[in-house]
Design a protein around this motif. Structure first.
Motif: not given
Length: 322
Positions: A137-138, A150-153, A235-237, A253-259
């Protein structure tokens, strides 16, 4: 009764798992395993970093490298999304024996870990999503700029270097009981070698040269693996930090259309966490979900049955109020 015929395991796959008779963790990785993680993560990453100067500066990228790389990206990527994720982790459909084995092998070609390890980590993620116990989890490092960085990494790739091992007996008893899957899991080293050497061999055959073998090894092997790694890890980050949240999930959790295209539909992540066993993640108009189309094809061929397609009633129940 085989795994293909058995029901899904909702207690682990949809986040309902809590304290149980077995611990969440099962010891730590040994030194050889830890070294292996660093090699599997860092070597493809270094290839990605070197890719642009090699392609632009030296022109070491041919059409055969692109075609072979694309084929292996699709096969190994769908092995992760359709196989490791929607089938083995969440039981979104039932598969006949050849398809089950084929999906396990295809996912292994992505070099993201043996199938049982991968599924155990992901079921644990859903059981404790964005809470203590979630392996990636971030949101467990603070909400300030430094905490978010730090959470993103950690969520993107830092968690891979943690030595703690998820308890497979708690999270994947169904896969441990499946002889076929245990064999595929045990041969992960072989699949990792083949996912690099087969593209190299094809490059040599197409170009009839050692240079063709080496460039295919680099582009269709290492660069392809590295690219798929970071799409999957995004997808995790990214999909737990930014994006749209039209459905009610218990986490961020969220939708990210460019991916969506590169991840074969996995980046419609908000619906997935709202309804984990659903075979389609992109349920709204215009949301391309290549993995769902592949599952539909398997269903039409009779290889996949009992597919858990979304229903209007279910979607209305999990939709956020405007």
């Amino acid at each position: 009764m085989t795994v293909a015929d058995s029901p899904a395991r909702p207690a682990e796959s949809d986040g309902a798992a809590g304290p149980g008779p077995k611990p969440i963790l099962d010891g730590t990785r040994g030194l050889p395993q830890q070294i292996g993680v660093y090699v599997f993560v860092m070597v493809p990453l270094l290839a990605l970093v070197a890719a642009i100067p090699l392609a632009v500066g030296w022109g070491l990228l041919g059409w055969s490298d692109v075609v072979i790389g694309l084929v292996f990206y699709v096969v190994s990527g769908l092995g992760i999304t359709v196989g490791y994720h929607r089938y083995f982790t969440h039981g979104s459909f039932k598969a006949n024996r050849p398809l089950r084995i084929g999906l396990a092998v295809a996912g292994s070609l992505a070099m993201q870990g043996p199938v049982i390890d991968w599924v155990a980590d992901h079921r644990r993620h859903h059981a404790f999503s964005d809470k203590e116990g979630d392996p990636h989890s971030p949101w467990l490092h603070g909400s300030g700029p430094l905490g978010l960085a730090k959470g993103f990494w950690h969520s993107h790739m830092g968690w891979l270097f943690d030595r703690d091992q998820t308890n497979e007996e708690r999270f994947t008893p169904d896969l441990l009981a499946d002889t076929d899957i245990r064999r595929v899991d045990a041969l992960f080293g072989l699949w990792s070698v083949l996912t690099l050497l087969v593209p190299a061999g094809l490059g040599a055959l197409v170009t009839w040269s050692w240079q063709g073998a080496l460039t295919a090894l680099f582009w269709a092997g290492l660069v392809r693996v590295g690219l798929l790694h970071h799409v999957t890890w995004s997808i995790n980050s990214i999909c737990h930090m930014w994006g749209d949240r039209p459905f009610a999930a218990r986490d961020r959790s969220a939708n990210v259309w460019p991916l969506a295209i590169a991840s074969f539909g996995e980046s419609w992540h908000n619906l997935h966490h709202a309804d984990p066993t659903c075979a389609r993640h992109g349920v709204k108009r215009g949301q391309v979900d290549i993995s769902a189309r592949v599952i539909r094809t398997f269903e039409k061929l009779g290889w996949a049955t009992a597919v858990r397609w979304p229903t209007e009633r279910r979607l209305q129940r999990i939709a956020r109020e405007a």
